[in-house]
Design an enzyme around this catalytic site. Structure first.
Site, mmCIF file in Angstrom:
data_model
loop_
_atom_site.group_PDB
_atom_site.id
_atom_site.type_symbol
_atom_site.label_atom_id
_atom_site.label_comp_id
_atom_site.label_asym_id
_atom_site.label_seq_id
_atom_site.Cartn_x
_atom_site.Cartn_y
_atom_site.Cartn_z
ATOM 1 N N CYS A 94 0.837 -1.209 0.000
ATOM 2 C CA CYS A 94 0.000 0.000 0.000
ATOM 3 C C CYS A 94 0.874 1.262 0.000
ATOM 4 O O CYS A 94 1.644 1.481 0.953
ATOM 5 C CB CYS A 94 -0.916 -0.006 1.227
ATOM 6 S SG CYS A 94 -1.774 1.557 1.518
ATOM 7 N N CYS A 435 -20.754 6.114 -22.506
ATOM 8 C CA CYS A 435 -22.070 5.482 -22.373
ATOM 9 C C CYS A 435 -22.213 4.309 -23.356
ATOM 10 O O CYS A 435 -22.014 4.460 -24.559
ATOM 11 C CB CYS A 435 -23.152 6.535 -22.623
ATOM 12 S SG CYS A 435 -24.778 5.868 -22.960
ATOM 13 N N CYS A 438 -25.370 4.702 -25.831
ATOM 14 C CA CYS A 438 -25.534 5.973 -26.534
ATOM 15 C C CYS A 438 -25.379 5.840 -28.054
ATOM 16 O O CYS A 438 -26.041 6.544 -28.818
ATOM 17 C CB CYS A 438 -24.534 7.001 -26.000
ATOM 18 S SG CYS A 438 -24.989 7.659 -24.369
#
Length: 521
Positions: A94, A435, A438
């Site tokens: 991390c 999208c 779309c």
């Protein structure tokens, strides 16, 4: 009586065993700490003998040895066997853990020097998931304070000083009392930012409110004195009033006096509004504190370090004018994590030149300085921001050429003229490049545009909502089809994007008086 004697004997034996166990646990932990400290003292003696100061790497190595490494065998023993234990749960992979570790180690050294009665410990939650789960480590990095074995979340900052201040307050030292000039000078060398309170006597309602504020604040060290001579060492401009409170910071605007009522809430409000520098540099470590500031108006300056050096002094001058009204923040323009999310809101994510933007967090509005970032332009921008006369910014692509287009491309700058102020009926397709559905809707709109090509009063249009904004276009679902009737532009009709061509044509014909349309679709 006979039935009671064995019971009493049993209880006494049990208590003895518990005391022995507790003593053994405490002794083992104490021995472990003594061994660690003995090593450090040996390193210090060796360094002193050579007449050389420890290198930065050696200091860090020393600090890390003070921190106990928890594992499957010692976690419960360490946490339950001490009154105060601050635990860092981390994972080796991390990045935020790696960033926090040296600060945690440095804090451990400072807390030891201050003789704060706390054990500092860390656990590799990846390697030891079971004890990490027992502690309550759920993400990385996690800081938890254990008081007599019971955990409470950490709510301080993430620099070494932040950790030291928070921990000191939680373990019973919310205010440092200064009793001599030597102590005051030593305090100044250690603390770059602090709240000072001067009281003739450390008692009374005002003093109690001061201490309550110190306990409630998690970020800044509070210090108290009862002599003007000592107060002047910490706050040279102090006046002999007998009662005083002020904040000191290591920056051009170093001293700020408090002139409000001595109540905990008012003192905390004063601290919140004055604890940041005139211009705060945004980092991963302080971002949470910056975003949580009570100052709702924020001016952000995005620039590379060289441009920022040129802008810094003019910015500080402007910041003095709007102190406590606007928070000024510098963000490195090439920082992908910190700068790009903001710049994307303005459609300027690829910008390399300085950008001055503003946000009203209370209203979720954004503003952009569209002139050169000179001191006078920035000051005028800020003045309009405070007065509420600044127009919110809505991003827009460049104005396109729609001369030959069957479906007009609308951008933020042309939305008013081509949609709201147009005398035509308009079918608007609202889409985004990412999208999934779309593209299919776009093809349907193109076919409809051809079908209604002979109509002089109906226009087909589309707008990319990811790159263009308008206050009257509030769409969160893509694709969206909106039918704006010429006589009622304020109330567009939403058409179904799941309908086929004939159904869409039927809807258009239902709401509009369309002229010169082909018979077949």
């Amino acid at each position: 009586m006979c039935t009671r004697k064995p019971a009493i004997r049993f209880i006494l034996v049990l208590l003895s065993l518990l005391l022995v166990l507790k003593f053994n646990v405490a002794t083992e932990i104490e021995d472990e700490l003594e061994e660690l400290l003995a090593v450090d003292e040996e390193v210090e003696r060796e360094a002193d003998g050579d007449g050389e100061k420890l290198s930065e790497a050696e200091v860090l190595s020393k600090a890390q040895r003070i921190v106990i490494e928890l594992n499957n065998d010692n976690t419960e023993r360490v946490v339950n066997g001490n009154e105060f234990v601050l635990v860092l749960g981390y994972a080796p992979w991390c990045p935020r853990s790696a960033e926090l570790m040296p600060h945690f180690a440095e804090a451990a050294t400072s807390l030891r020097e201050l003789r704060i009665p706390i054990v500092m410990a860390k656990i590799d939650a990846d390697r030891y998931p079971k004890p990490a789960s027992f502690l309550g480590v759920k993400g990385f990095p996690t800081l938890l304070l254990f008081v007599n074995g019971t955990s409470q979340p950490y709510s301080g900052g993430f620099t070494a000083d932040d950790i030291v201040i928070w921990t000191s307050k939680k373990t019973g030292t919310p205010v440092i009392r200064i009793s001599s000039v030597v102590e005051a000078e030593k305090f100044l060398r250690k603390y770059q930012k602090f709240v000072i309170g001067q009281f003739d006597k450390f008692e009374g309602p005002d003093y109690e409110e001061f201490v309550s504020a110190a306990k409630s604040d998690n970020e800044i060290q509070f210090v108290e004195v009862n002599q003007l001579e000592l107060a002047k060492v910490l706050y040279p401009a102090i006046k002999p009033t007998g009662r005083f409170l002020g904040i000191v910071k290591s920056e051009p605007e170093r001293y700020t006096a408090y002139d409000g009522a001595f109540t905990m809430n008012k003192i905390l409000e004063f601290v919140d509004y004055n604890k940041f520098p005139l211009v705060t540099t945004l980092t991963e470590m302080n971002s949470v504190k910056v975003y949580a500031s009570p100052v709702k108006l924020q001016v952000l300056v995005f620039a590379n370090i060289d441009d920022f050096k040129i802008l810094l002094h003019p910015l500080q001058d402007v910041a003095r004018t709007f102190k406590s009204k606007i928070m000024f923040i510098y963000v490195a323009i090439d920082d992908e994590n910190l700068a790009k999310p903001f710049l994307t809101l303005f459609g300027l994510e690829e910008s390399k030149n300085p950008v001055v933007a503003a946000f009203n967090n209370g209203m979720s509005s954004k503003y952009l300085l569209e002139s050169k970032p000179t001191q006078s332009n920035i000051e005028k921008f800020c003045n309009n921001l405070v007065q509420g006369s600044l127009s919110p910014y809505f991003k827009s692509q460049p104005i396109p050429d729609n001369t030959e287009a069957s479906v007009h491309v609308i951008v933020g700058k042309t939305f008013d003229d081509e949609i709201l102020n147009s005398k035509k009926d308009v079918l608007l397709e609202v889409f985004t490049p990412w999208c999934i559905n779309c593209e299919a809707t776009s093809k349907q709109v193109e076919k409809l545009a051809k079908h209604y090509k002979g109509s002089s009063n109906l226009m087909f249009a589309r707008i990319d909502a990811s790159a263009n904004e308008h206050p009257n276009l509030q769409v969160n679902d893509y694709p969206t089809l909106l039918l704006y009737r010429a006589d009622d532009k304020a109330n567009p009709i939403k058409l179904s994007t799941k309908s086929g061509l004939k159904e869409l044509a039927a809807s258009i014909n239902k709401y509009l008086k369309v002229k010169n349309v082909k018979d077949e679709l």
